[in-house]
Design an enzyme around this catalytic site. Structure first.
Site, PDB file in Angstrom:
ATOM      1  N   GLU A 419     -36.597  40.929  21.058  1.00  0.00           N
ATOM      2  CA  GLU A 419     -36.255  41.250  22.536  1.00  0.00           C
ATOM      3  C   GLU A 419     -36.790  42.639  22.960  1.00  0.00           C
ATOM      4  O   GLU A 419     -35.941  43.475  23.463  1.00  0.00           O
ATOM      5  CB  GLU A 419     -34.726  41.312  22.556  1.00  0.00           C
ATOM      6  N   GLU A 512     -32.932  32.275  18.592  1.00  0.00           N
ATOM      7  CA  GLU A 512     -31.483  32.590  18.717  1.00  0.00           C
ATOM      8  C   GLU A 512     -30.831  31.503  19.889  1.00  0.00           C
ATOM      9  O   GLU A 512     -31.628  31.617  20.799  1.00  0.00           O
ATOM     10  CB  GLU A 512     -31.254  33.912  19.191  1.00  0.00           C
TER      11      GLU A 512
END
Ligand code: BDP
Length: 608
Positions: A419, A512
């Site tokens: 991320e 995720e």
């Protein structure tokens, strides 16, 4: 090669002494340890177990949350027979920055808590008295540490850690420390690259040594029968009727590497080697030229009391649960795991996405207040120090990780960041290019590379996904946005986003997706945080995944509940586990099991 990375194994020529146990321990609030001569021995009565994180042993909050310098000490005696050998001290993981002293002399400084380092101590070891090992550690976070964060000073003068990531900043000697005694002429490293040729295989090998003595390679099958041999530091090993390493159906050959002089074995080392290839074709990932669909989780190394400490019993339980639920893979989110876990994965046939501890490289992950004013904060990759010091640390970590893990069959891909900010600044691009290029240079197998992309990294906005060999998505529609009754809208957004990724033509996998879930809470109709909301959430996602040809993997977040920094969106940690922190199943575990047991390994894949 200064840093010998080979996993220490006891062989005919090598000995390994495990220094695990109770070590002396001291906090150093004012960083005065060196002035007070701690490097010669720490004046403390506190002892803690090694390996483990220290945070969860103590009942005092200020110890749990301790930020700054802290010290460890142990001792050992040297055997006189070692005088003709190399004596190395190997730290398997010291979080996060370590300075090591042996008999009062500084012998190493190492940055990064999740990869090993080895120090030759021949020049400082004593044979006539006890040897003292002292380690100064520091667990403060900054924009140059991996993972990233900051450490602030409170009004009372004590430091506090502010991670830019969602897991507790566990630290300490989290993995074993061992003495490794090897011959002076020894095997330093090995590279292996496999090719399949009908029923047979060829393995191109290279053995790195510190001598000109002869090198031999012997390969044994699982029945310990010799199946191939070769002489020379470089060569090709051909195996007939090769038993391939396959997902959940592993086969491991034992490669024996020898240095010989005058017909005597000078050094011997073994590797358990799974013969398999990894490649990407169109939107599929192929193992041995066969398409695979990845099922599994993003995980953490996290367990009660040990924290992030090496915990073999929990690792064993985790593999049993992964098999039970029908998983075939996991991501080592958000850092390289203990080496022993890769050994188990090799044996069990799990496919791993090996992730670097490059997490928190995004301004809005600092805290909710920063996020609200994010426009005023410089994008992470615009910072000068990030482009210089952080990049250097990142490349070092990458090098250590690839050298450590390159010979594991289970490692099928590298995740270079989690991320990161790939929309805020164009300066992310050269930073990423440096990493992606270096990864290919270091990895003899040239495995696929990627990073886990946050929701802002949309197909039409992300500046860096063109560098990825496959796309990894972290998505929370139906949780952080469009939660509860609005999840239907969230699923529409997911579907629309995937329409765009389908056009990119690369494999897409979900690294995720998930929602916090309190075990024991069930409601009709569901509410967010209930077990049945988690089930509905996964069902919703899976229907969309099944519609999209490019989706070739699903790894919900997270395998188990895990500890985080305290805060208003965390209740004693992150509860997105499909299992609790004690590894008991939530309702969703049974639902995933039913789905995964029925999804074939080549789900959606077309054979050539
Ligand atoms: C993602 C992060 C992960 C967090 C997760 C969450 O990659 O570390 O734990 O979100 O919010 O942003 O649960």
């Amino acid at each position: 090669m200064a840093n010998k990375m080979l996993y220490p194994r006891q062989t005919l020529t090598r000995s390994v002494i495990d220094l695990s146990g109770m070590w002396k321990f001291a906090f150093d609030y004012e960083s005065k340890g060196n002035e007070l001569n701690y490097q010669n021995g720490i004046p403390s009565k506190i002892e803690v177990p090694v390996p483990a994180s220290f945070a969860d042993f103590f009942t005092e909050k200020e110890f749990k949350e301790y930020t700054g310098d802290f010290w460890y000490e142990t001792s050992f005696y040297a055997d006189k027979s070692w005088k003709s050998k190399d004596i190395d001290l190997r730290f398997f993981g010291a979080a996060h920055v370590a300075t090591v002293y042996v008999n009062g002399k500084e012998v190493a400084y190492h940055h990064g808590g999740f990869l090993p380092f080895t120090i030759n101590i021949n020049d400082v070891i004593k044979y006539d008295e006890k040897n003292i090992i002292v380690v100064k550690l520091n667990n403060e976070l900054s924009h140059t540490t991996l993972p990233c964060g900051e450490s602030l000073v409170m009004k009372n003068g004590k430091k506090v850690t502010k991670p830019y990531f969602d897991f507790f900043n566990y630290s300490g000697l989290i993995r074993p420390v061992k003495l490794v005694i090897t011959p002076k002429s020894s095997i330093l490293d090995v590279n292996l690259v496999h090719e399949l040729n009908g029923k047979n295989s060829k393995t191109n090998y290279e053995v790195f040594t510190n001598t000109n003595d002869d090198v031999y390679v012997n390969v044994f099958d699982e029945d310990e029968k010799l199946v191939a041999s070769s002489k020379g530091k470089k060569g090709v090993i051909e195996i007939e009727n090769t038993k391939l390493w396959k997902p959940l159906n592993a086969y491991l050959y034992k490669f024996e590497f020898l240095i010989e002089k005058n017909n005597e074995i000078v050094d011997q080392y073994f590797l358990n080697v799974g013969i398999r290839t990894v490649s990407i074709k169109g939107n599929r990932i192929l193992i041995n030229n066969e398409p695979v669909y990845l099922k599994g989780f993003g995980k953490h190394e996290d367990s009660p009391v040990s924290g992030r400490g090496y915990n073999l019993p929990f690792a064993k339980r985790d593999f049993e649960l992964l098999k039970w639920i029908g998983a075939n893979s996991f991501r080592t989110s958000h850092y390289p795991y203990s080496e022993e876990i890769y050994d188990i994965a090799d044996k069990e046939g799990f496919m791993l996405i090996d992730e670097l501890p490059a997490v928190g490289m995004l301004v809005s992950t600092r805290n909710a207040v920063d996020a609200a004013t994010a426009a005023k904060i410089k994008p992470f990759f615009d910072e000068e120090i990030v482009q210089t010091v952080t990049l250097k640390n990142h490349l070092n970590t990458l090098e250590e990780c690839v050298i450590r893990d390159k010979n594991h069959a289970c490692v099928i891909a590298w995740s270079l960041l989690n991320e990161p900010d790939t929309v805020g600044s164009k300066k992310a691009v050269p930073y990423f290019e440096a990493l992606f290029n270096r990864c290919n240079e270091l990895d003899p197998e040239k495995r696929p590379r990627s990073f886990a992309a946050i929701i802002a990294s949309q197909p039409d906005r992300c500046l860096c996904t063109h560098l990825c060999d496959f796309i990894m998505l972290n998505r929370y529609y139906g949780w952080y946005t469009e939660g509860g009754y609005e999840i239907e809208d969230g699923l529409v957004r997911l579907d629309e986003e995937l329409d765009k990724w389908d056009k990119v033509g690369k494999p897409v996998m979900f690294t995720e997706y998930g929602c916090d879930t309190m075990q024991g809470v069930t409601r009709l109709p569901s509410v967010m945080w209930s077990e049945n909301y988690q089930v509905e959430y996964f069902d919703g996602y899976h229907k969309i995944f099944d519609k999209h040809e490019s989706v070739m993997g699903e790894q919900p977040w997270n395998f188990a509940d895990f500890q985080t920094t305290e805060g208003i969106i965390r209740c004693d940690g992150n509860k997105k586990g499909v299992f609790t922190r004690d590894r008991e199943p939530k309702m969703a575990a049974f639902v995933l099991k039913r789905r995964w047991e029925n999804l074939p390994i080549n789900y959606k894949g077309k054979k050539d």
